[in-house]
Motif scaffolding. Structure first.
Motif, mmCIF file in Angstrom:
data_model
loop_
_atom_site.group_PDB
_atom_site.id
_atom_site.type_symbol
_atom_site.label_atom_id
_atom_site.label_comp_id
_atom_site.label_asym_id
_atom_site.label_seq_id
_atom_site.Cartn_x
_atom_site.Cartn_y
_atom_site.Cartn_z
ATOM 1 N N ARG A 1 33.415 -50.798 5.792
ATOM 2 C CA ARG A 1 33.827 -50.391 4.432
ATOM 3 C C ARG A 1 35.152 -49.648 4.475
ATOM 4 O O ARG A 1 36.062 -49.931 3.698
ATOM 5 C CB ARG A 1 32.775 -49.479 3.794
ATOM 6 N N GLU A 2 35.240 -48.676 5.379
ATOM 7 C CA GLU A 2 36.459 -47.879 5.473
ATOM 8 C C GLU A 2 37.658 -48.739 5.869
ATOM 9 O O GLU A 2 38.772 -48.523 5.391
ATOM 10 C CB GLU A 2 36.265 -46.727 6.460
ATOM 11 N N GLY A 3 37.428 -49.713 6.735
ATOM 12 C CA GLY A 3 38.509 -50.614 7.136
ATOM 13 C C GLY A 3 39.005 -51.456 5.979
ATOM 14 O O GLY A 3 40.218 -51.600 5.775
ATOM 15 N N VAL A 4 38.086 -52.009 5.210
ATOM 16 C CA VAL A 4 38.464 -52.816 4.050
ATOM 17 C C VAL A 4 39.217 -51.949 3.044
ATOM 18 O O VAL A 4 40.258 -52.353 2.521
ATOM 19 C CB VAL A 4 37.220 -53.466 3.395
ATOM 20 N N ILE A 5 38.705 -50.767 2.805
ATOM 21 C CA ILE A 5 39.351 -49.873 1.844
ATOM 22 C C ILE A 5 40.761 -49.527 2.292
ATOM 23 O O ILE A 5 41.706 -49.546 1.497
ATOM 24 C CB ILE A 5 38.497 -48.608 1.619
ATOM 25 N N SER A 6 40.939 -49.231 3.577
ATOM 26 C CA SER A 6 42.277 -48.871 4.058
ATOM 27 C C SER A 6 43.246 -50.054 3.948
ATOM 28 O O SER A 6 44.438 -49.860 3.741
ATOM 29 C CB SER A 6 42.226 -48.342 5.491
ATOM 30 N N LEU A 7 42.737 -51.277 4.062
ATOM 31 C CA LEU A 7 43.592 -52.455 3.925
ATOM 32 C C LEU A 7 44.059 -52.673 2.489
ATOM 33 O O LEU A 7 45.197 -53.063 2.252
ATOM 34 C CB LEU A 7 42.851 -53.713 4.387
ATOM 35 N N ILE A 8 43.187 -52.435 1.534
ATOM 36 C CA ILE A 8 43.530 -52.805 0.156
ATOM 37 C C ILE A 8 44.027 -51.645 -0.699
ATOM 38 O O ILE A 8 44.681 -51.876 -1.716
ATOM 39 C CB ILE A 8 42.350 -53.509 -0.549
ATOM 40 N N LYS A 9 43.757 -50.422 -0.295
ATOM 41 C CA LYS A 9 44.130 -49.316 -1.178
ATOM 42 C C LYS A 9 45.638 -49.075 -1.231
ATOM 43 O O LYS A 9 46.121 -48.434 -2.141
ATOM 44 C CB LYS A 9 43.393 -48.031 -0.805
ATOM 45 N N ILE B 1 32.448 -60.803 -4.719
ATOM 46 C CA ILE B 1 32.830 -61.576 -3.548
ATOM 47 C C ILE B 1 31.909 -61.128 -2.427
ATOM 48 O O ILE B 1 31.860 -59.950 -2.082
ATOM 49 C CB ILE B 1 34.295 -61.337 -3.137
ATOM 50 N N VAL B 2 31.152 -62.056 -1.875
ATOM 51 C CA VAL B 2 30.230 -61.745 -0.789
ATOM 52 C C VAL B 2 30.959 -61.955 0.529
ATOM 53 O O VAL B 2 31.586 -62.996 0.754
ATOM 54 C CB VAL B 2 28.959 -62.623 -0.883
ATOM 55 N N LEU B 3 30.899 -60.930 1.373
ATOM 56 C CA LEU B 3 31.534 -60.969 2.690
ATOM 57 C C LEU B 3 30.450 -61.186 3.737
ATOM 58 O O LEU B 3 29.536 -60.370 3.866
ATOM 59 C CB LEU B 3 32.287 -59.664 2.949
ATOM 60 N N ALA B 4 30.557 -62.287 4.463
ATOM 61 C CA ALA B 4 29.500 -62.685 5.386
ATOM 62 C C ALA B 4 29.967 -62.653 6.845
ATOM 63 O O ALA B 4 31.131 -62.926 7.128
ATOM 64 C CB ALA B 4 29.027 -64.085 5.039
ATOM 65 N N PRO B 5 29.026 -62.355 7.757
ATOM 66 C CA PRO B 5 29.377 -62.350 9.184
ATOM 67 C C PRO B 5 29.559 -63.762 9.738
ATOM 68 O O PRO B 5 30.145 -63.947 10.797
ATOM 69 C CB PRO B 5 28.201 -61.647 9.854
ATOM 70 N N ASN B 6 29.061 -64.760 9.023
ATOM 71 C CA ASN B 6 29.263 -66.160 9.407
ATOM 72 C C ASN B 6 29.239 -67.010 8.149
ATOM 73 O O ASN B 6 28.770 -66.572 7.107
ATOM 74 C CB ASN B 6 28.201 -66.637 10.411
ATOM 75 N N GLU B 7 29.788 -68.199 8.247
ATOM 76 C CA GLU B 7 29.799 -69.080 7.087
ATOM 77 C C GLU B 7 28.565 -69.971 7.140
ATOM 78 O O GLU B 7 28.368 -70.710 8.092
ATOM 79 C CB GLU B 7 31.084 -69.909 7.061
ATOM 80 N N ASN B 8 27.742 -69.854 6.121
ATOM 81 C CA ASN B 8 26.478 -70.558 6.060
ATOM 82 C C ASN B 8 26.365 -71.221 4.691
ATOM 83 O O ASN B 8 26.432 -70.538 3.668
ATOM 84 C CB ASN B 8 25.342 -69.552 6.294
ATOM 85 N N TYR C 1 32.996 -66.159 -1.550
ATOM 86 C CA TYR C 1 32.187 -66.067 -0.333
ATOM 87 C C TYR C 1 33.168 -66.199 0.823
ATOM 88 O O TYR C 1 33.760 -67.268 1.018
ATOM 89 C CB TYR C 1 31.149 -67.188 -0.318
ATOM 90 N N LEU C 2 33.373 -65.102 1.539
ATOM 91 C CA LEU C 2 34.371 -65.077 2.601
ATOM 92 C C LEU C 2 33.776 -64.565 3.900
ATOM 93 O O LEU C 2 32.886 -63.711 3.900
ATOM 94 C CB LEU C 2 35.542 -64.172 2.204
ATOM 95 N N HIS C 3 34.304 -65.064 4.988
ATOM 96 C CA HIS C 3 33.905 -64.607 6.320
ATOM 97 C C HIS C 3 34.509 -63.221 6.554
ATOM 98 O O HIS C 3 35.656 -62.969 6.177
ATOM 99 C CB HIS C 3 34.431 -65.608 7.366
ATOM 100 N N LYS C 4 33.748 -62.333 7.160
ATOM 101 C CA LYS C 4 34.234 -60.977 7.416
ATOM 102 C C LYS C 4 35.391 -60.942 8.408
ATOM 103 O O LYS C 4 36.068 -59.938 8.541
ATOM 104 C CB LYS C 4 33.100 -60.086 7.944
ATOM 105 N N ASN C 5 35.645 -62.049 9.069
ATOM 106 C CA ASN C 5 36.693 -62.111 10.082
ATOM 107 C C ASN C 5 38.026 -62.610 9.514
ATOM 108 O O ASN C 5 38.890 -63.038 10.252
ATOM 109 C CB ASN C 5 36.234 -63.016 11.235
ATOM 110 N N ILE C 6 38.213 -62.555 8.206
ATOM 111 C CA ILE C 6 39.463 -63.025 7.613
ATOM 112 C C ILE C 6 40.575 -62.002 7.828
ATOM 113 O O ILE C 6 40.321 -60.830 8.102
ATOM 114 C CB ILE C 6 39.305 -63.318 6.104
#
Length: 155
Positions: free
Chosen positions: A13-21, A78-85, A100-105
């Motif tokens: 969460r903190e990583g995503v926030i730091s990327l977009i804020k 937007i659902v962030l998934a550890p794998n694409e299923n 629906y996006l892979h968490k590794n984007i």
């Protein structure tokens, strides 16, 4: 653009926030693990986009989506998934997710996806879009076969 990040992993969460804020038009209006607090934050702050961890979607995330979308239909999930299923992708889309996006984007893909969803588009990888098209094709074949069976039984 008001964004809320809901995931069970604090570091993620903190990583995503730091990327977009750092974006000039992005405001983080809430973050945390799924729970009553997230429902309250989402209803109070009316985020434009909620980034939701796929594992939480399988728990109470569906309910969060239903509650928020019933009160604020303009909110995009937007659902962030550890794998694409494919099965998970179809499930989240049936519940109203807009992505629906892979968490590794990469950071750039995440940002492009956020702005695309804000414009009313969906955020799905090309590989997953292919899976959707193939599933629609399979479904149309099943429907077509059933319809042919019914018509052939007519006299």
């Amino acid at each position: 653009m008001k964004i809320m990040v809901v995931d069970q992993h604090t570091l993620f969460r903190e990583g995503v926030i730091s990327l977009i804020k750092g974006q000039p038009d992005v405001e983080i209006v809430g973050d945390g693990k799924l729970g009553l607090d997230m429902f309250e934050q989402a209803l109070a702050h009316k985020p434009d986009i909620v980034l939701l961890g796929a594992q939480l979607f399988e728990e109470d995330g569906k309910e969060l989506m239903n509650v928020v979308l019933s009160e604020h239909p303009g909110t995009a999930f937007i659902v962030l998934a550890p794998n694409e299923n494919t099965e998970t992708l179809l499930n989240v889309m049936r519940h109203g997710a807009r992505g629906y996006l892979h968490k590794n984007i990469s950071e750039s893909v995440l940002l492009k996806s956020l702005y695309a969803v804000k414009r009313g588009e969906v955020a799905i990888s090309r590989a997953m879009m292919t899976e959707i098209v193939l599933e629609l094709y399979r479904m149309s074949k099943v429907t077509s076969t059933r319809e042919s069976d019914r018509l052939s039984s007519l006299t």
